[in-house]
Design a protein around this motif. Structure first.
Motif, PDB file in Angstrom:
ATOM      1  N   ILE A  22       0.860  -1.179   0.000  1.00  0.00           N
ATOM      2  CA  ILE A  22       0.000   0.000   0.000  1.00  0.00           C
ATOM      3  C   ILE A  22       0.895   1.226   0.000  1.00  0.00           C
ATOM      4  CG2 ILE A  22      -1.847   1.218   1.213  1.00  0.00           C
ATOM      5  CD1 ILE A  22      -2.517  -1.673   0.261  1.00  0.00           C
ATOM      6  N   LYS A  23       0.633   2.146  -0.917  1.00  0.00           N
ATOM      7  CA  LYS A  23       1.402   3.388  -0.970  1.00  0.00           C
ATOM      8  C   LYS A  23       0.435   4.512  -1.314  1.00  0.00           C
ATOM      9  CE  LYS A  23       5.426   5.548  -3.019  1.00  0.00           C
ATOM     10  NZ  LYS A  23       6.508   5.435  -3.987  1.00  0.00           N
ATOM     11  N   GLY A  24       0.179   5.389  -0.351  1.00  0.00           N
ATOM     12  CA  GLY A  24      -0.783   6.466  -0.566  1.00  0.00           C
ATOM     13  C   GLY A  24      -2.158   5.894  -0.841  1.00  0.00           C
ATOM     14  N   ASN A  25      -2.752   6.276  -1.979  1.00  0.00           N
ATOM     15  CA  ASN A  25      -4.073   5.762  -2.377  1.00  0.00           C
ATOM     16  C   ASN A  25      -3.943   4.596  -3.353  1.00  0.00           C
ATOM     17  OD1 ASN A  25      -5.025   7.875  -0.864  1.00  0.00           O
ATOM     18  ND2 ASN A  25      -6.509   8.542  -2.370  1.00  0.00           N
ATOM     19  N   ASP A  26      -2.763   4.011  -3.463  1.00  0.00           N
ATOM     20  CA  ASP A  26      -2.544   2.924  -4.406  1.00  0.00           C
ATOM     21  C   ASP A  26      -2.399   1.583  -3.688  1.00  0.00           C
ATOM     22  OD1 ASP A  26      -2.543   4.691  -6.525  1.00  0.00           O
ATOM     23  OD2 ASP A  26      -0.365   4.891  -6.557  1.00  0.00           O
ATOM     24  N   ILE A  27      -3.034   0.582  -4.253  1.00  0.00           N
ATOM     25  CA  ILE A  27      -2.826  -0.793  -3.833  1.00  0.00           C
ATOM     26  C   ILE A  27      -1.993  -1.433  -4.942  1.00  0.00           C
ATOM     27  CG2 ILE A  27      -3.921  -3.006  -3.331  1.00  0.00           C
ATOM     28  CD1 ILE A  27      -6.408  -1.371  -2.444  1.00  0.00           C
ATOM     29  N   ILE A  28      -0.794  -1.874  -4.594  1.00  0.00           N
ATOM     30  CA  ILE A  28       0.142  -2.419  -5.572  1.00  0.00           C
ATOM     31  C   ILE A  28       0.234  -3.927  -5.362  1.00  0.00           C
ATOM     32  CG2 ILE A  28       2.500  -2.341  -6.455  1.00  0.00           C
ATOM     33  CD1 ILE A  28       2.584   0.522  -5.047  1.00  0.00           C
ATOM     34  N   VAL A  29       0.004  -4.667  -6.442  1.00  0.00           N
ATOM     35  CA  VAL A  29       0.025  -6.122  -6.383  1.00  0.00           C
ATOM     36  C   VAL A  29       1.157  -6.625  -7.276  1.00  0.00           C
ATOM     37  CG1 VAL A  29      -1.280  -8.209  -6.929  1.00  0.00           C
ATOM     38  CG2 VAL A  29      -2.458  -6.220  -5.969  1.00  0.00           C
ATOM     39  N   THR A  30       1.945  -7.553  -6.759  1.00  0.00           N
ATOM     40  CA  THR A  30       3.031  -8.164  -7.519  1.00  0.00           C
ATOM     41  C   THR A  30       2.695  -9.628  -7.755  1.00  0.00           C
ATOM     42  OG1 THR A  30       4.597  -6.685  -6.470  1.00  0.00           O
ATOM     43  CG2 THR A  30       5.502  -8.608  -7.579  1.00  0.00           C
ATOM     44  N   ALA A  31       2.656 -10.029  -9.018  1.00  0.00           N
ATOM     45  CA  ALA A  31       2.303 -11.401  -9.381  1.00  0.00           C
ATOM     46  C   ALA A  31       3.516 -12.237  -9.774  1.00  0.00           C
ATOM     47  CB  ALA A  31       1.289 -11.390 -10.521  1.00  0.00           C
ATOM     48  N   ASN A  32       4.673 -11.612  -9.899  1.00  0.00           N
ATOM     49  CA  ASN A  32       5.919 -12.339 -10.211  1.00  0.00           C
ATOM     50  C   ASN A  32       5.842 -13.174 -11.479  1.00  0.00           C
ATOM     51  OD1 ASN A  32       7.237 -11.311  -7.898  1.00  0.00           O
ATOM     52  ND2 ASN A  32       6.258 -12.866  -6.638  1.00  0.00           N
ATOM     53  N   GLY A  33       5.176 -12.662 -12.499  1.00  0.00           N
ATOM     54  CA  GLY A  33       5.165 -13.322 -13.791  1.00  0.00           C
ATOM     55  C   GLY A  33       4.180 -14.466 -13.942  1.00  0.00           C
TER      56      GLY A  33
END
Length: 76
Positions: free
Chosen positions: A18-29
């Motif tokens: 979570i960064k500010g108003n962003d939800i960041i998702v990492t799927a690793n390819g």
């Protein structure tokens, strides 16, 4: 588990940040299903991601489901 705010970094096997108003998702390819629900249970985002994906959301409380992991986050 608890409520994570926008100032916290949430580690769930490196999948959710979570960064500010962003939800960041990492799927690793790999294909990973992401579903984000608002506090009323309405689906805000439902899509498959293959790499990094950023979802900008309004302030509020959300349930973020990435593959089989679920986290509650608060965007402030």
């Amino acid at each position: 588990s608890g409520v994570y705010s926008g100032v916290d970094v949430v580690e769930s096997n490196g999948n959710i940040c979570i960064k500010g108003n962003d939800i960041i998702v990492t799927a690793n390819g790999t294909r990973t299903n992401v579903v984000i629900y608002d506090i009323t249970g309405k689906v805000v985002v439902a899509q498959a991601v293959y790499d990094n994906a950023t979802f900008s959301v309004e302030k509020g409380i959300y349930i973020v489901k990435v593959a089989d992991q679920v986290k509650k986050v608060a965007i402030r």
